[in-house]
Design a protein around this motif. Structure first.
Motif, mmCIF file in Angstrom:
data_model
loop_
_atom_site.group_PDB
_atom_site.id
_atom_site.type_symbol
_atom_site.label_atom_id
_atom_site.label_comp_id
_atom_site.label_asym_id
_atom_site.label_seq_id
_atom_site.Cartn_x
_atom_site.Cartn_y
_atom_site.Cartn_z
ATOM 1 N N ALA A 1 37.049 18.656 32.402
ATOM 2 C CA ALA A 1 36.519 17.935 33.567
ATOM 3 C C ALA A 1 36.163 18.879 34.710
ATOM 4 C CB ALA A 1 37.533 16.899 34.049
ATOM 5 N N HIS A 2 36.517 20.149 34.575
ATOM 6 C CA HIS A 2 36.281 21.135 35.641
ATOM 7 C C HIS A 2 36.935 20.687 36.945
ATOM 8 C CE1 HIS A 2 33.585 23.176 32.918
ATOM 9 N NE2 HIS A 2 32.990 22.018 32.691
ATOM 10 N N GLY B 1 49.872 14.558 39.790
ATOM 11 C CA GLY B 1 51.181 14.481 39.157
ATOM 12 C C GLY B 1 52.262 14.052 40.122
ATOM 13 N N LYS B 2 52.032 14.294 41.406
ATOM 14 C CA LYS B 2 52.979 13.903 42.451
ATOM 15 C C LYS B 2 52.578 12.599 43.128
ATOM 16 C CE LYS B 2 53.973 18.739 43.343
ATOM 17 N NZ LYS B 2 53.757 19.857 44.250
ATOM 18 N N GLY B 3 51.535 11.945 42.616
ATOM 19 C CA GLY B 3 51.081 10.686 43.206
ATOM 20 C C GLY B 3 50.311 10.872 44.491
ATOM 21 N N GLY B 4 49.768 12.059 44.694
ATOM 22 C CA GLY B 4 49.045 12.350 45.929
ATOM 23 C C GLY B 4 47.588 11.934 45.886
ATOM 24 N N ASP B 5 46.924 12.159 46.994
ATOM 25 C CA ASP B 5 45.518 11.790 47.140
ATOM 26 C C ASP B 5 44.623 12.923 46.650
ATOM 27 O OD1 ASP B 5 46.338 9.457 48.411
ATOM 28 O OD2 ASP B 5 46.263 10.385 50.386
ATOM 29 N N VAL B 6 43.592 12.560 45.908
ATOM 30 C CA VAL B 6 42.551 13.507 45.513
ATOM 31 C C VAL B 6 41.214 12.885 45.877
ATOM 32 C CG1 VAL B 6 43.883 14.599 43.660
ATOM 33 C CG2 VAL B 6 42.460 12.621 43.142
ATOM 34 N N SER B 7 40.195 13.690 45.899
ATOM 35 C CA SER B 7 38.880 13.197 46.298
ATOM 36 C C SER B 7 38.275 12.293 45.231
ATOM 37 C CB SER B 7 37.934 14.375 46.557
ATOM 38 O OG SER B 7 37.566 14.984 45.339
ATOM 39 N N THR B 8 37.345 11.475 45.658
ATOM 40 C CA THR B 8 36.638 10.627 44.709
ATOM 41 C C THR B 8 35.801 11.477 43.766
ATOM 42 O OG1 THR B 8 34.890 10.261 46.341
ATOM 43 C CG2 THR B 8 36.603 8.571 46.157
ATOM 44 N N LYS B 9 35.398 12.656 44.192
ATOM 45 C CA LYS B 9 34.654 13.564 43.316
ATOM 46 C C LYS B 9 35.517 13.966 42.114
ATOM 47 C CE LYS B 9 31.272 17.076 43.402
ATOM 48 N NZ LYS B 9 29.999 16.401 43.351
ATOM 49 N N VAL B 10 36.789 14.242 42.352
ATOM 50 C CA VAL B 10 37.719 14.577 41.270
ATOM 51 C C VAL B 10 37.852 13.393 40.324
ATOM 52 C CG1 VAL B 10 40.150 15.047 40.740
ATOM 53 C CG2 VAL B 10 39.002 16.325 42.550
ATOM 54 N N LEU B 11 38.045 12.212 40.879
ATOM 55 C CA LEU B 11 38.186 11.012 40.052
ATOM 56 C C LEU B 11 36.914 10.745 39.251
ATOM 57 C CD1 LEU B 11 40.081 8.722 42.590
ATOM 58 C CD2 LEU B 11 41.047 10.043 40.696
ATOM 59 N N ASP B 12 35.760 11.001 39.860
ATOM 60 C CA ASP B 12 34.482 10.835 39.181
ATOM 61 C C ASP B 12 34.375 11.772 37.979
ATOM 62 O OD1 ASP B 12 31.628 9.944 38.977
ATOM 63 O OD2 ASP B 12 31.252 12.032 39.526
ATOM 64 N N LYS B 13 34.743 13.031 38.170
ATOM 65 C CA LYS B 13 34.685 14.004 37.073
ATOM 66 C C LYS B 13 35.599 13.590 35.919
ATOM 67 C CE LYS B 13 33.664 18.164 39.776
ATOM 68 N NZ LYS B 13 34.201 19.483 40.152
ATOM 69 N N ILE B 14 36.782 13.089 36.261
ATOM 70 C CA ILE B 14 37.730 12.669 35.237
ATOM 71 C C ILE B 14 37.190 11.456 34.474
ATOM 72 C CG2 ILE B 14 40.022 11.663 34.856
ATOM 73 C CD1 ILE B 14 40.994 13.489 37.180
ATOM 74 N N CYS B 15 36.656 10.486 35.205
ATOM 75 C CA CYS B 15 36.112 9.295 34.558
ATOM 76 C C CYS B 15 34.949 9.647 33.635
ATOM 77 C CB CYS B 15 35.666 8.266 35.597
ATOM 78 S SG CYS B 15 37.032 7.426 36.419
ATOM 79 N N LYS B 16 34.080 10.539 34.072
ATOM 80 C CA LYS B 16 32.956 10.956 33.226
ATOM 81 C C LYS B 16 33.462 11.666 31.977
ATOM 82 C CE LYS B 16 29.414 11.239 36.763
ATOM 83 N NZ LYS B 16 28.673 12.121 37.671
#
Length: 74
Positions: free
Chosen positions: A26-27, A37-52
């Motif tokens: 996913a880069h 892993g700690k339940g923290g906030d990440v950017s929507t860009k990160v979530l987008d890459k993971i979903c793709k």
């Protein structure tokens, strides 16, 4: 507010992947994965890459858990 990524970790297991595989495919930075892993906030860009990468929707990888003291009351 907390994010719960248990669905993501289960999905990785189902796909026979680990966090290193996710990082590489996913880069996404190892710091972002550690934050999740700690339940923290990440950017929507990160979530987008993971979903793709995993060919899924955001609700397949994360749950929003509101803080009890910050729940809006009408």
């Amino acid at each position: 507010m907390a994010m719960n990524y248990n669905k993501l970790w289960k999905l990785l297991i189902d796909k026979k992947m680990n966090r290193t595989d996710l990082h590489e495919q996913a880069h996404v930075s190892t710091n972002a994965i550690a934050t999740m892993g700690k339940g923290g906030d990440v950017s929507t860009k990160v979530l987008d890459k993971i979903c793709k990468t995993l060919n899924c929707q955001i609700y397949d990888i994360v749950d929003y858990i509101p803080d009890e003291d910050n729940v809006y009351k009408n």
